[in-house]
Design an enzyme around this catalytic site. Sequence first.
Site, PDB file in Angstrom:
ATOM      1  N   LEU A  26       0.852  -1.190   0.000  1.00 47.12           N
ATOM      2  CA  LEU A  26       0.000   0.000   0.000  1.00 47.12           C
ATOM      3  C   LEU A  26       0.889   1.242   0.000  1.00 47.12           C
ATOM      4  O   LEU A  26       1.849   1.320   0.759  1.00 47.12           O
ATOM      5  CB  LEU A  26      -0.870   0.020   1.260  1.00 47.12           C
ATOM      6  CG  LEU A  26      -1.868  -1.129   1.412  1.00 47.12           C
ATOM      7  CD1 LEU A  26      -2.530  -1.066   2.787  1.00 47.12           C
ATOM      8  CD2 LEU A  26      -2.909  -1.062   0.308  1.00 47.12           C
ATOM      9  N   ASP A  41       2.614  -6.128   2.510  1.00 48.24           N
ATOM     10  CA  ASP A  41       3.059  -5.167   3.533  1.00 48.24           C
ATOM     11  C   ASP A  41       3.612  -5.845   4.789  1.00 48.24           C
ATOM     12  O   ASP A  41       3.796  -5.184   5.810  1.00 48.24           O
ATOM     13  CB  ASP A  41       1.871  -4.271   3.934  1.00 48.24           C
ATOM     14  CG  ASP A  41       1.581  -3.200   2.892  1.00 48.24           C
ATOM     15  OD1 ASP A  41       2.401  -2.277   2.768  1.00 48.24           O
ATOM     16  OD2 ASP A  41       0.558  -3.299   2.197  1.00 48.24           O
ATOM     17  N   GLU A  59       5.451  -3.812  12.834  1.00 49.18           N
ATOM     18  CA  GLU A  59       5.016  -3.035  14.015  1.00 49.18           C
ATOM     19  C   GLU A  59       3.494  -2.969  14.117  1.00 49.18           C
ATOM     20  O   GLU A  59       2.939  -2.934  15.216  1.00 49.18           O
ATOM     21  CB  GLU A  59       5.545  -1.588  13.916  1.00 49.18           C
ATOM     22  CG  GLU A  59       5.008  -0.672  14.998  1.00 49.18           C
ATOM     23  CD  GLU A  59       5.465   0.778  14.854  1.00 49.18           C
ATOM     24  OE1 GLU A  59       5.241   1.375  13.791  1.00 49.18           O
ATOM     25  OE2 GLU A  59       6.037   1.301  15.813  1.00 49.18           O
ATOM     26  N   ASP A  60       2.842  -2.963  12.961  1.00 45.77           N
ATOM     27  CA  ASP A  60       1.396  -2.753  12.969  1.00 45.77           C
ATOM     28  C   ASP A  60       0.607  -3.948  13.479  1.00 45.77           C
ATOM     29  O   ASP A  60      -0.587  -3.830  13.738  1.00 45.77           O
ATOM     30  CB  ASP A  60       0.923  -2.377  11.549  1.00 45.77           C
ATOM     31  CG  ASP A  60       1.476  -1.022  11.142  1.00 45.77           C
ATOM     32  OD1 ASP A  60       1.524  -0.129  12.005  1.00 45.77           O
ATOM     33  OD2 ASP A  60       1.874  -0.868   9.975  1.00 45.77           O
ATOM     34  N   ARG A  79      -4.332  -6.120   4.993  1.00 50.53           N
ATOM     35  CA  ARG A  79      -3.224  -6.463   5.887  1.00 50.53           C
ATOM     36  C   ARG A  79      -3.630  -7.432   7.006  1.00 50.53           C
ATOM     37  O   ARG A  79      -2.799  -7.818   7.817  1.00 50.53           O
ATOM     38  CB  ARG A  79      -2.613  -5.185   6.482  1.00 50.53           C
ATOM     39  CG  ARG A  79      -2.008  -4.269   5.412  1.00 50.53           C
ATOM     40  CD  ARG A  79      -1.082  -3.236   5.996  1.00 50.53           C
ATOM     41  NE  ARG A  79      -0.022  -3.852   6.759  1.00 50.53           N
ATOM     42  CZ  ARG A  79       0.801  -3.199   7.576  1.00 50.53           C
ATOM     43  NH1 ARG A  79       0.678  -1.895   7.709  1.00 50.53           N
ATOM     44  NH2 ARG A  79       1.737  -3.835   8.241  1.00 50.53           N
ATOM     45  N   ARG A  97      -6.557   4.276  10.288  1.00 51.64           N
ATOM     46  CA  ARG A  97      -6.367   2.840  10.528  1.00 51.64           C
ATOM     47  C   ARG A  97      -6.881   2.365  11.889  1.00 51.64           C
ATOM     48  O   ARG A  97      -7.135   1.184  12.075  1.00 51.64           O
ATOM     49  CB  ARG A  97      -4.876   2.513  10.426  1.00 51.64           C
ATOM     50  CG  ARG A  97      -4.255   2.808   9.065  1.00 51.64           C
ATOM     51  CD  ARG A  97      -4.763   1.863   8.001  1.00 51.64           C
ATOM     52  NE  ARG A  97      -4.229   2.153   6.688  1.00 51.64           N
ATOM     53  CZ  ARG A  97      -3.066   1.694   6.230  1.00 51.64           C
ATOM     54  NH1 ARG A  97      -2.313   0.936   6.999  1.00 51.64           N
ATOM     55  NH2 ARG A  97      -2.664   1.995   5.018  1.00 51.64           N
ATOM     56  N   HIS A 140      -0.126   7.342  10.505  1.00 53.42           N
ATOM     57  CA  HIS A 140      -0.225   6.877  11.891  1.00 53.42           C
ATOM     58  C   HIS A 140       0.240   7.970  12.852  1.00 53.42           C
ATOM     59  O   HIS A 140       0.962   8.876  12.452  1.00 53.42           O
ATOM     60  CB  HIS A 140       0.713   5.668  12.114  1.00 53.42           C
ATOM     61  CG  HIS A 140       0.303   4.419  11.397  1.00 53.42           C
ATOM     62  ND1 HIS A 140       1.152   3.722  10.578  1.00 53.42           N
ATOM     63  CD2 HIS A 140      -0.865   3.726  11.406  1.00 53.42           C
ATOM     64  CE1 HIS A 140       0.529   2.656  10.104  1.00 53.42           C
ATOM     65  NE2 HIS A 140      -0.688   2.638  10.591  1.00 53.42           N
ATOM     66  N   CYS A 170       8.329   1.091  12.148  1.00 51.01           N
ATOM     67  CA  CYS A 170       7.315   0.156  11.631  1.00 51.01           C
ATOM     68  C   CYS A 170       7.919  -1.152  11.162  1.00 51.01           C
ATOM     69  O   CYS A 170       7.196  -2.124  10.951  1.00 51.01           O
ATOM     70  CB  CYS A 170       6.504   0.799  10.534  1.00 51.01           C
ATOM     71  SG  CYS A 170       7.445   1.169   9.106  1.00 51.01           S
TER      72      CYS A 170
END
Length: 264
Positions: free
Chosen positions: A24, A65, A70-71, A90, A135, A167, A256
């Site tokens: 993305l 991705d 981290e996400d 994701r 998000r 973010h 990230c």
Amino acid sequence: MGRAASRSGTALLRGVPDSFVSALTDHDGALDVDRAREQHRAYADALRGAGLEVEILPADRDQPDCCFVEDTAVILGDVALITRPGAPSRRGEVEAVAAHLDGRFEVVRMEAPATLDGGDVLAAGDRLFVGRSRRTNDAGIVRLAEVAGAAVGAEVTPVDVAEDLLHLRSGVGRVADRTVLVAPGTVHPGPFAALRTLSAPVEERRGVNVLRVPGTEVVLVADGHPRICELLTDEGLEPRPLDISEFTAAGGGLTCLSVLLPPT
Ligand code: CIR
């Protein structure tokens, strides 16, 4: 060197898949997988060089991705909160991360309709700041508050994140336990009033996502932010510039690319 040998802890990374070209991004222009892999290697080396143990989960070609690990998880003491990422594409990233952390941490989940990306969570002082962003929604914030309260007794402060910022951590970097580096004009400084706030120069606002290596004075800084480096040096820290251009082109930053796990 075993995990217990690192006083600073472990960085969990995830490889760059061939499909990274389809990650993305809001930017025009193609992403270069080979270059991203080189930069990812240099990132892992920089973390090792600063004293962290590095674990790298295999890339998943079905998850373009997945290197932005981290996400997918927020570590709260002995608990790993597995997120439900805000981007539907994701959501398949989390299982491999959960399986890797299970056993070392108590793995807890986030269910629909909650969404949260780890890039929206910043721990500083005695609390967690969480971005309400494209998000991360209110149900995600409530779930984070529940889990953080039970796991580490931390309160959660929601912060509105401007539409043009992916973010919270794209606009606020953690420099020290009670010091943050803010990109001017991106997030309201109000919620951070109890902390020391450094302001990045406007022309370097994209560089605030710095990575302070726990237990050291080392701070990784994305290449091309000399004034942020000066600012950190004035704080008595050791900035180390790193080229992560392929990841910034995909909307990411230094933090990230890893989940930091405390020393055992
Ligand atoms: C995305 O849009 O989800 C990825 N291309 C970039 C995620 C970056 N994550 C982060 O900064 N925590």
